[in-house]
Design an enzyme around this catalytic site. Structure first.
Site, PDB file in Angstrom:
ATOM      1  N   TYR A  51       0.932  -1.113   0.033  1.00  0.00           N
ATOM      2  CA  TYR A  51      -0.145  -0.010  -0.185  1.00  0.00           C
ATOM      3  C   TYR A  51       0.761   1.159  -0.138  1.00  0.00           C
ATOM      4  O   TYR A  51       0.244   2.404  -0.432  1.00  0.00           O
ATOM      5  CB  TYR A  51      -0.822   0.027   1.267  1.00  0.00           C
ATOM      6  CG  TYR A  51      -2.180  -0.873   0.848  1.00  0.00           C
ATOM      7  CD1 TYR A  51      -3.267  -0.595   0.192  1.00  0.00           C
ATOM      8  CD2 TYR A  51      -2.036  -2.394   1.424  1.00  0.00           C
ATOM      9  CE1 TYR A  51      -4.162  -1.461  -0.271  1.00  0.00           C
ATOM     10  CE2 TYR A  51      -3.149  -3.203   0.825  1.00  0.00           C
ATOM     11  CZ  TYR A  51      -4.111  -2.767   0.241  1.00  0.00           C
ATOM     12  OH  TYR A  51      -4.956  -3.750  -0.320  1.00  0.00           O
ATOM     13  N   ASN A  85     -12.992   2.875  -6.391  1.00  0.00           N
ATOM     14  CA  ASN A  85     -11.518   3.291  -6.454  1.00  0.00           C
ATOM     15  C   ASN A  85     -10.951   3.782  -5.135  1.00  0.00           C
ATOM     16  O   ASN A  85     -11.718   4.685  -4.466  1.00  0.00           O
ATOM     17  CB  ASN A  85     -11.331   4.419  -7.484  1.00  0.00           C
ATOM     18  CG  ASN A  85     -11.522   3.768  -8.893  1.00  0.00           C
ATOM     19  OD1 ASN A  85     -11.670   2.409  -9.040  1.00  0.00           O
ATOM     20  ND2 ASN A  85     -11.794   4.671 -10.073  1.00  0.00           N
ATOM     21  N   ASP A  87      -8.182   5.563  -4.981  1.00  0.00           N
ATOM     22  CA  ASP A  87      -7.465   6.904  -5.427  1.00  0.00           C
ATOM     23  C   ASP A  87      -8.522   8.058  -5.289  1.00  0.00           C
ATOM     24  O   ASP A  87      -9.621   7.928  -4.935  1.00  0.00           O
ATOM     25  CB  ASP A  87      -6.820   6.950  -6.832  1.00  0.00           C
ATOM     26  CG  ASP A  87      -7.965   6.720  -7.823  1.00  0.00           C
ATOM     27  OD1 ASP A  87      -8.638   7.788  -7.928  1.00  0.00           O
ATOM     28  OD2 ASP A  87      -8.083   5.881  -8.556  1.00  0.00           O
ATOM     29  N   HIS A 102     -14.945   1.295  -1.389  1.00  0.00           N
ATOM     30  CA  HIS A 102     -13.763   0.400  -0.841  1.00  0.00           C
ATOM     31  C   HIS A 102     -12.662   1.085  -0.291  1.00  0.00           C
ATOM     32  O   HIS A 102     -11.452   0.535  -0.177  1.00  0.00           O
ATOM     33  CB  HIS A 102     -13.304  -0.384  -2.191  1.00  0.00           C
ATOM     34  CG  HIS A 102     -14.236  -1.241  -2.869  1.00  0.00           C
ATOM     35  ND1 HIS A 102     -14.119  -1.822  -4.231  1.00  0.00           N
ATOM     36  CD2 HIS A 102     -15.236  -1.740  -2.371  1.00  0.00           C
ATOM     37  CE1 HIS A 102     -15.042  -2.599  -4.481  1.00  0.00           C
ATOM     38  NE2 HIS A 102     -15.854  -2.572  -3.429  1.00  0.00           N
ATOM     39  N   CYS A 144      -6.157   3.509  20.886  1.00  0.00           N
ATOM     40  CA  CYS A 144      -5.906   2.246  21.747  1.00  0.00           C
ATOM     41  C   CYS A 144      -4.526   1.624  21.498  1.00  0.00           C
ATOM     42  O   CYS A 144      -4.530   0.483  22.175  1.00  0.00           O
ATOM     43  CB  CYS A 144      -7.040   1.445  20.998  1.00  0.00           C
ATOM     44  SG  CYS A 144      -6.753   0.720  19.594  1.00  0.00           S
ATOM     45  N   GLY A 180     -15.837   2.249 -16.396  1.00  0.00           N
ATOM     46  CA  GLY A 180     -14.381   1.703 -16.044  1.00  0.00           C
ATOM     47  C   GLY A 180     -14.714   0.485 -14.956  1.00  0.00           C
ATOM     48  O   GLY A 180     -13.513   0.556 -14.193  1.00  0.00           O
ATOM     49  N   THR A 181     -15.473  -0.242 -15.015  1.00  0.00           N
ATOM     50  CA  THR A 181     -15.639  -1.518 -14.106  1.00  0.00           C
ATOM     51  C   THR A 181     -15.788  -2.768 -14.785  1.00  0.00           C
ATOM     52  O   THR A 181     -16.751  -2.774 -15.688  1.00  0.00           O
ATOM     53  CB  THR A 181     -16.498  -1.379 -12.996  1.00  0.00           C
ATOM     54  OG1 THR A 181     -16.467  -2.298 -11.984  1.00  0.00           O
ATOM     55  CG2 THR A 181     -18.054  -0.971 -13.464  1.00  0.00           C
ATOM     56  N   SER A 182     -15.213  -3.880 -14.240  1.00  0.00           N
ATOM     57  CA  SER A 182     -15.639  -5.147 -14.810  1.00  0.00           C
ATOM     58  C   SER A 182     -16.898  -5.622 -14.077  1.00  0.00           C
ATOM     59  O   SER A 182     -17.598  -6.769 -14.708  1.00  0.00           O
ATOM     60  CB  SER A 182     -14.450  -6.205 -14.476  1.00  0.00           C
ATOM     61  OG  SER A 182     -14.146  -5.992 -12.990  1.00  0.00           O
TER      62      SER A 182
HETATM   63  N1  APR Z   1     -11.580   3.628 -19.716  1.00  0.00           N
HETATM   64  C1  APR Z   1     -12.797   3.003 -19.250  1.00  0.00           C
HETATM   65  N2  APR Z   1     -12.662   1.574 -18.671  1.00  0.00           N
HETATM   66  C2  APR Z   1     -11.247   1.145 -18.902  1.00  0.00           C
HETATM   67  C3  APR Z   1     -10.181   1.898 -19.350  1.00  0.00           C
HETATM   68  C4  APR Z   1     -10.286   2.975 -19.855  1.00  0.00           C
HETATM   69  N3  APR Z   1      -9.252   3.741 -20.140  1.00  0.00           N
HETATM   70  N4  APR Z   1      -9.286   1.038 -19.205  1.00  0.00           N
HETATM   71  C5  APR Z   1      -9.666  -0.308 -18.755  1.00  0.00           C
HETATM   72  N5  APR Z   1     -11.021  -0.109 -18.543  1.00  0.00           N
HETATM   73  C6  APR Z   1     -11.932  -1.062 -17.772  1.00  0.00           C
HETATM   74  C7  APR Z   1     -11.653  -2.621 -18.252  1.00  0.00           C
HETATM   75  O1  APR Z   1     -12.205  -2.994 -19.661  1.00  0.00           O
HETATM   76  C8  APR Z   1     -12.299  -3.080 -17.091  1.00  0.00           C
HETATM   77  O2  APR Z   1     -13.753  -3.572 -17.425  1.00  0.00           O
HETATM   78  O3  APR Z   1     -12.023  -0.987 -16.475  1.00  0.00           O
HETATM   79  C9  APR Z   1     -12.449  -2.289 -15.958  1.00  0.00           C
HETATM   80  C10 APR Z   1     -11.480  -2.482 -14.813  1.00  0.00           C
HETATM   81  O4  APR Z   1     -11.698  -3.690 -14.208  1.00  0.00           O
HETATM   82  P1  APR Z   1     -11.175  -4.212 -12.848  1.00  0.00           P
HETATM   83  O5  APR Z   1      -9.675  -4.237 -12.817  1.00  0.00           O
HETATM   84  O6  APR Z   1     -11.910  -5.420 -12.411  1.00  0.00           O
HETATM   85  O7  APR Z   1     -11.504  -2.997 -11.790  1.00  0.00           O
HETATM   86  P2  APR Z   1     -12.827  -2.765 -10.962  1.00  0.00           P
HETATM   87  O8  APR Z   1     -14.173  -3.214 -11.841  1.00  0.00           O
HETATM   88  O9  APR Z   1     -12.705  -1.431 -10.456  1.00  0.00           O
HETATM   89  O10 APR Z   1     -12.480  -3.791  -9.649  1.00  0.00           O
HETATM   90  C11 APR Z   1     -13.471  -3.708  -8.619  1.00  0.00           C
HETATM   91  O11 APR Z   1     -12.154  -5.151  -7.482  1.00  0.00           O
HETATM   92  O12 APR Z   1     -10.156  -5.892  -6.575  1.00  0.00           O
HETATM   93  C12 APR Z   1     -11.232  -5.173  -6.337  1.00  0.00           C
HETATM   94  O13 APR Z   1     -11.266  -3.704  -4.643  1.00  0.00           O
HETATM   95  C13 APR Z   1     -10.912  -3.772  -6.107  1.00  0.00           C
HETATM   96  O14 APR Z   1     -12.310  -1.903  -6.244  1.00  0.00           O
HETATM   97  C14 APR Z   1     -11.731  -2.979  -6.979  1.00  0.00           C
HETATM   98  C15 APR Z   1     -12.665  -3.962  -7.324  1.00  0.00           C
END
Ligand code: APR
Length: 239
Positions: A51, A85, A87, A102, A144, A180-182
């Site tokens: 971290y 995120n 950040d 998170h 503590c 931007g999330t999976s």
């Molecule tokens: N713009 C938009 N999306 C993007 C870009 C971009 N430039 N580059 C990559 N991506 C997409 C990818 O295609 C993917 O679908 O961002 C997504 C990232 O997915 P993950 O890496 O799984 O991240 P996230 O969904 O935020 O993960 C969720 O998992 O491990 C934990 O706590 C961690 O908060 C995190 C959580």
């Protein structure tokens, strides 16, 4: 009201790797060693080194056009920003009151800080604070005396989804933007179901998870490519 729900892809173009992509944040580390309570119990120093690297990297990064577009959106409309995120690039871009479900890399908490029912409150310490340097091995809780840790949610820990607040806003949301999330990590990914009935929904991602995209307008591309233009068109449509 507009809800923007973001994941690691939002910050990818600022230089912060996503989690699951090649060269992802976990590369070189075992998740169970650096992002679980068990990993913490076994090797605090390794977890803190991981971290510390993240803290330093994220401090150096700057918001990109997509973060600024969200800030612009929030200047014009009632926007709730929910992010996975850790950040703080949304804040750096000027967004106020981001829901960091998170946790945040720029906060520390006592390792004895748990999300547990109030009847067990005597077993926890509620110390949390903003920091300008990463937690070091040996840093103890001023309240503590137990060890301090980053204020991030590890696998197996409870996520504060702010359920009461979510129910308060659910029926007011006109536009839901996911970027931007999976959408693979729960309970965060439940937000897609929770806001399923929102009339206008967008999903921005270069590699969208089509399994979860029921009813979404899919903008298949990078956040910086689509978000600024989307914000401009929403400003015209909803004005
Ligand atoms: N713009 C938009 N999306 C993007 C870009 C971009 N430039 N580059 C990559 N991506 C997409 C990818 O295609 C993917 O679908 O961002 C997504 C990232 O997915 P993950 O890496 O799984 O991240 P996230 O969904 O935020 O993960 C969720 O998992 O491990 C934990 O706590 C961690 O908060 C995190 C959580």
């Amino acid at each position: 009201m507009i809800v923007v729900f973001s994941g690691a892809g939002l910050s990818a173009e600022s230089g912060i790797p996503t989690f699951r992509g090649a060269g992802g944040l976990w590369e070189g580390y075992k998740i169970e060693e650096v992002a679980t309570p068990l990993g913490w119990m076994q090797n605090q120093k390794l977890v803190l080194d991981f971290y510390t690297q993240g803290f330093e990297k994220m401090q150096q990064c700057q918001p990109n056009a997509a973060h600024f577009a969200i800030a612009e959106l929030a200047n014009h409309f009632n926007v709730v920003c929910i992010t996975q995120n850790i950040d703080t690039l949304l804040e750096k871009a000027g967004v106020k009151d981001v829901w960091h479900i998170h946790g945040r890399i720029d906060h520390e908490k006592c390792e004895w800080h748990f999300d547990i029912p109030p009847m067990y409150a005597q077993w926890q310490c509620n110390y949390k604070a903003q920091i300008n340097k990463p937690v070091q091995w040996g840093d103890l809780c001023p309240k503590c005396g137990k060890h301090l840790r980053p204020d991030v949610v590890w696998f197996g820990e409870a996520v504060d989804m702010r359920v009461d607040d979510l129910y308060k806003i659910q029926s007011q949301v006109e536009v839901f933007i996911v970027v931007g999330t999976s959408a693979q990590v729960y309970p965060a990914a439940n937000l897609l179901k929770f806001f399923q009935a929102v009339p206008t929904k967008y999903f921005i991602d270069p590699n969208p998870n089509y399994e979860v995209l029921d009813g979404f307008n899919v903008l298949e591309g990078k956040a910086t490519e689509y978000l600024p233009a989307l914000v401009e068109s929403l400003k015209e449509e909803l004005a």
